[in-house]
Write a protein that holds these residues in place. Structure first.
Motif, PDB file in Angstrom:
ATOM      1  N   SER A   1      -8.634  18.796   3.661  1.00  0.00           N
ATOM      2  CA  SER A   1      -9.867  18.006   3.550  1.00  0.00           C
ATOM      3  C   SER A   1      -9.770  16.675   4.288  1.00  0.00           C
ATOM      4  O   SER A   1     -10.709  15.876   4.241  1.00  0.00           O
ATOM      5  N   SER A   2      -8.649  16.428   4.934  1.00  0.00           N
ATOM      6  CA  SER A   2      -8.423  15.157   5.648  1.00  0.00           C
ATOM      7  C   SER A   2      -8.665  13.958   4.742  1.00  0.00           C
ATOM      8  O   SER A   2      -9.312  12.989   5.125  1.00  0.00           O
ATOM      9  N   SER A   3      -8.154  14.044   3.537  1.00  0.00           N
ATOM     10  CA  SER A   3      -8.324  12.933   2.602  1.00  0.00           C
ATOM     11  C   SER A   3      -6.970  12.386   2.160  1.00  0.00           C
ATOM     12  O   SER A   3      -5.973  13.100   2.129  1.00  0.00           O
ATOM     13  N   VAL A   4      -6.979  11.102   1.851  1.00  0.00           N
ATOM     14  CA  VAL A   4      -5.781  10.405   1.404  1.00  0.00           C
ATOM     15  C   VAL A   4      -6.130   9.607   0.150  1.00  0.00           C
ATOM     16  O   VAL A   4      -7.169   8.955   0.095  1.00  0.00           O
ATOM     17  N   ILE A   5      -5.266   9.681  -0.818  1.00  0.00           N
ATOM     18  CA  ILE A   5      -5.383   8.833  -2.004  1.00  0.00           C
ATOM     19  C   ILE A   5      -4.257   7.827  -1.905  1.00  0.00           C
ATOM     20  O   ILE A   5      -3.097   8.200  -1.707  1.00  0.00           O
ATOM     21  N   TYR A   6      -4.595   6.558  -2.018  1.00  0.00           N
ATOM     22  CA  TYR A   6      -3.583   5.521  -1.878  1.00  0.00           C
ATOM     23  C   TYR A   6      -3.719   4.490  -2.986  1.00  0.00           C
ATOM     24  O   TYR A   6      -4.753   4.373  -3.634  1.00  0.00           O
ATOM     25  N   GLN A   7      -2.653   3.771  -3.191  1.00  0.00           N
ATOM     26  CA  GLN A   7      -2.616   2.712  -4.195  1.00  0.00           C
ATOM     27  C   GLN A   7      -2.367   1.392  -3.481  1.00  0.00           C
ATOM     28  O   GLN A   7      -1.434   1.269  -2.681  1.00  0.00           O
ATOM     29  N   LEU A   8      -3.217   0.418  -3.767  1.00  0.00           N
ATOM     30  CA  LEU A   8      -3.040  -0.932  -3.241  1.00  0.00           C
ATOM     31  C   LEU A   8      -2.526  -1.812  -4.371  1.00  0.00           C
ATOM     32  O   LEU A   8      -3.004  -1.724  -5.499  1.00  0.00           O
ATOM     33  N   VAL A   9      -1.550  -2.648  -4.070  1.00  0.00           N
ATOM     34  CA  VAL A   9      -0.989  -3.549  -5.078  1.00  0.00           C
ATOM     35  C   VAL A   9      -1.280  -4.987  -4.647  1.00  0.00           C
ATOM     36  O   VAL A   9      -0.975  -5.376  -3.524  1.00  0.00           O
ATOM     37  N   PHE A  10      -1.875  -5.740  -5.566  1.00  0.00           N
ATOM     38  CA  PHE A  10      -2.183  -7.143  -5.342  1.00  0.00           C
ATOM     39  C   PHE A  10      -1.540  -7.978  -6.436  1.00  0.00           C
ATOM     40  O   PHE A  10      -1.386  -7.520  -7.562  1.00  0.00           O
TER      41      PHE A  10
ATOM     42  N   ALA B   1       0.872  -1.180   0.000  1.00  0.00           N
ATOM     43  CA  ALA B   1       0.000   0.000   0.000  1.00  0.00           C
ATOM     44  C   ALA B   1       0.904   1.222   0.000  1.00  0.00           C
ATOM     45  O   ALA B   1       1.907   1.248   0.710  1.00  0.00           O
ATOM     46  N   GLN B   2       0.547   2.201  -0.795  1.00  0.00           N
ATOM     47  CA  GLN B   2       1.365   3.399  -0.909  1.00  0.00           C
ATOM     48  C   GLN B   2       0.464   4.629  -0.935  1.00  0.00           C
ATOM     49  O   GLN B   2      -0.533   4.651  -1.662  1.00  0.00           O
ATOM     50  N   VAL B   3       0.804   5.645  -0.137  1.00  0.00           N
ATOM     51  CA  VAL B   3       0.070   6.911  -0.164  1.00  0.00           C
ATOM     52  C   VAL B   3       0.511   7.678  -1.400  1.00  0.00           C
ATOM     53  O   VAL B   3       1.701   7.922  -1.605  1.00  0.00           O
ATOM     54  N   ILE B   4      -0.459   8.068  -2.210  1.00  0.00           N
ATOM     55  CA  ILE B   4      -0.184   8.823  -3.433  1.00  0.00           C
ATOM     56  C   ILE B   4      -0.325  10.323  -3.166  1.00  0.00           C
ATOM     57  O   ILE B   4       0.456  11.127  -3.637  1.00  0.00           O
ATOM     58  N   SER B   5      -1.342  10.685  -2.378  1.00  0.00           N
ATOM     59  CA  SER B   5      -1.605  12.091  -2.100  1.00  0.00           C
ATOM     60  C   SER B   5      -2.275  12.216  -0.737  1.00  0.00           C
ATOM     61  O   SER B   5      -3.075  11.372  -0.347  1.00  0.00           O
ATOM     62  N   PHE B   6      -1.946  13.284  -0.027  1.00  0.00           N
ATOM     63  CA  PHE B   6      -2.516  13.528   1.293  1.00  0.00           C
ATOM     64  C   PHE B   6      -2.876  15.002   1.403  1.00  0.00           C
ATOM     65  O   PHE B   6      -2.099  15.863   1.021  1.00  0.00           O
ATOM     66  N   SER B   7      -4.070  15.284   1.925  1.00  0.00           N
ATOM     67  CA  SER B   7      -4.503  16.664   2.085  1.00  0.00           C
ATOM     68  C   SER B   7      -4.903  16.909   3.534  1.00  0.00           C
ATOM     69  O   SER B   7      -5.824  16.278   4.050  1.00  0.00           O
ATOM     70  N   ASN B   8      -4.220  17.835   4.188  1.00  0.00           N
ATOM     71  CA  ASN B   8      -4.580  18.223   5.549  1.00  0.00           C
ATOM     72  C   ASN B   8      -5.882  19.024   5.576  1.00  0.00           C
ATOM     73  O   ASN B   8      -6.643  18.948   6.524  1.00  0.00           O
TER      74      ASN B   8
END
Length: 67
Positions: free
Chosen positions: A27-36, A18-25
């Motif tokens: 809006s308290s939102s996180v965009i992440y990428q999951l690898v399977f 799992a990797q965080v792609i983007s984080f916003s203080n």
């Protein structure tokens, strides 16, 4: 996220990272990428197990279980 997905009975054996792609203080939102790592040519696997709703519900269930 790594702990949630790696310990999941349904997805643990397929989860790789799992990797965080983007984080916003703001809006308290996180965009992440999951690898399977998924098996090849397993009928219905991608439609069912790797369905975005199913993957989201694994995280949701973990959050509910902690409360």
């Amino acid at each position: 996220l790594t702990e949630v997905y790696s310990s999941s009975p349904a997805l643990g054996r397929y989860f790789r990272s799992a990797q965080v792609i983007s984080f916003s203080n703001e809006s308290s939102s996180v965009i992440y990428q999951l690898v399977f790592s998924v098996p090849t040519s397993t009928e219905g696997f991608m439609e069912n197990t790797m369905n975005p709703d199913f993957i989201r519900n694994i995280l949701r269930q973990n959050i509910y279980d902690e409360d």
